[in-house]
Design a protein around this motif. Structure first.
Motif, PDB file in Angstrom:
ATOM      1  N   TRP A  73      13.724   7.230  38.401  1.00  0.00           N
ATOM      2  CA  TRP A  73      14.178   7.438  39.776  1.00  0.00           C
ATOM      3  C   TRP A  73      13.191   6.831  40.759  1.00  0.00           C
ATOM      4  O   TRP A  73      11.989   7.071  40.668  1.00  0.00           O
ATOM      5  N   LYS A  74      13.702   6.055  41.696  1.00  0.00           N
ATOM      6  CA  LYS A  74      12.904   5.549  42.823  1.00  0.00           C
ATOM      7  C   LYS A  74      12.855   6.669  43.851  1.00  0.00           C
ATOM      8  O   LYS A  74      13.879   7.274  44.181  1.00  0.00           O
ATOM      9  N   VAL A  75      11.674   6.952  44.346  1.00  0.00           N
ATOM     10  CA  VAL A  75      11.481   8.051  45.290  1.00  0.00           C
ATOM     11  C   VAL A  75      10.914   7.493  46.589  1.00  0.00           C
ATOM     12  O   VAL A  75       9.924   6.757  46.578  1.00  0.00           O
ATOM     13  N   GLY A 123       7.528   5.743  45.437  1.00  0.00           N
ATOM     14  CA  GLY A 123       7.078   5.704  44.056  1.00  0.00           C
ATOM     15  C   GLY A 123       8.218   5.838  43.077  1.00  0.00           C
ATOM     16  O   GLY A 123       9.389   5.647  43.428  1.00  0.00           O
ATOM     17  N   TYR A 124       7.856   6.166  41.848  1.00  0.00           N
ATOM     18  CA  TYR A 124       8.832   6.316  40.768  1.00  0.00           C
ATOM     19  C   TYR A 124       8.538   7.568  39.966  1.00  0.00           C
ATOM     20  O   TYR A 124       7.376   7.939  39.780  1.00  0.00           O
ATOM     21  N   PHE A 125       9.613   8.192  39.480  1.00  0.00           N
ATOM     22  CA  PHE A 125       9.516   9.323  38.569  1.00  0.00           C
ATOM     23  C   PHE A 125      10.314   9.016  37.310  1.00  0.00           C
ATOM     24  O   PHE A 125      11.407   8.441  37.384  1.00  0.00           O
ATOM     25  N   VAL A 181      17.499   4.373  39.007  1.00  0.00           N
ATOM     26  CA  VAL A 181      17.445   2.916  38.883  1.00  0.00           C
ATOM     27  C   VAL A 181      17.782   2.501  37.456  1.00  0.00           C
ATOM     28  O   VAL A 181      17.693   3.294  36.522  1.00  0.00           O
ATOM     29  N   ASP A 182      18.159   1.254  37.305  1.00  0.00           N
ATOM     30  CA  ASP A 182      18.475   0.685  35.994  1.00  0.00           C
ATOM     31  C   ASP A 182      17.195   0.100  35.405  1.00  0.00           C
ATOM     32  O   ASP A 182      16.750  -0.977  35.805  1.00  0.00           O
ATOM     33  N   SER A 183      16.621   0.814  34.456  1.00  0.00           N
ATOM     34  CA  SER A 183      15.327   0.407  33.900  1.00  0.00           C
ATOM     35  C   SER A 183      15.419  -0.811  32.988  1.00  0.00           C
ATOM     36  O   SER A 183      14.395  -1.316  32.538  1.00  0.00           O
ATOM     37  N   SER A 184      16.610  -1.307  32.731  1.00  0.00           N
ATOM     38  CA  SER A 184      16.728  -2.499  31.889  1.00  0.00           C
ATOM     39  C   SER A 184      16.504  -3.785  32.687  1.00  0.00           C
ATOM     40  O   SER A 184      16.314  -4.848  32.105  1.00  0.00           O
ATOM     41  N   LYS A 185      16.503  -3.689  34.009  1.00  0.00           N
ATOM     42  CA  LYS A 185      16.312  -4.871  34.855  1.00  0.00           C
ATOM     43  C   LYS A 185      14.829  -5.221  34.958  1.00  0.00           C
ATOM     44  O   LYS A 185      13.991  -4.365  35.218  1.00  0.00           O
TER      45      LYS A 185
END
Length: 123
Positions: free
Chosen positions: A16-18, A67-69, A94-98
Motif C-alpha cells: 500500500w502507498k501511504v 511511504g509504503y506499507f 499498488v501493483d507490486s509486479s510493476k
C-alpha cells in the motif's frame, strides 16, 4: 530488495502507498517526523500484520509525509484502520509486479527518496 521480490507472496500480502492527507498543514520537519512516530505508536496492535516505511520529504514549511506499507492479506486489517490517525492517511493498494512501483518502494525503504529529510520504519 532482490530478496524481498524473490520471496514476496502477492496472494498472502499486499503493498500500500501511504500519503498524509494534510501535507499543506505541516510546518517544521521534526514535527512532521513526530506525526509519523505518533501514528506508529497507535499502530501497536498491527505489529503482526504490517511493515512499513514513512518518510518526510521537502523542507521546513513545505514538506510531505509518504511511504509504503506491506500488509498481511489483501485488505487493511482492523488493527491498522482502527488506529486513531488512520483517517489522516490515504492508503492505496499498488501493483507490486510493476517495475516502477518496485523501484519506488526500494527508494522508500532505503530512504533515498528525492528531498528526503527524515524517516521511520514500522516493524
Amino acid at each position: 530488495m532482490n530478496w524481498l521480490w524473490e520471496h514476496f507472496d502477492p496472494v498472502g500480502w499486499s503493498i500500500w502507498k501511504v500519503d498524509y492527507k494534510y501535507n499543506e498543514e505541516l510546518t517544521v520537519i521534526f514535527m512532521s517526523s513526530n506525526l509519523i512516530g505518533g501514528f506508529f505508536n497507535r499502530l501497536e496492535r498491527a505489529r503482526k500484520y504490517a511493515f512499513g516505511s514513512l518518510v518526510v520529504t521537502g523542507e521546513n514549511n513545505n514538506n510531505a509525509i509518504s511511504g509504503y506499507f506491506i500488509i498481511r492479506g489483501q485488505e487493511i486489517p482492523e488493527e491498522v484502520y482502527d488506529a486513531a490517525d488512520f483517517e489522516s492517511y490515504n492508503f492505496v493498494k499498488v501493483d507490486s509486479s510493476k517495475t516502477e512501483v518496485r523501484d519506488e518502494i526500494a527508494q522508500y525503504f532505503a530512504w533515498t527518496v528525492p528531498g528526503f529529510q527524515d524517516g521511520k520504519i514500522y516493524k
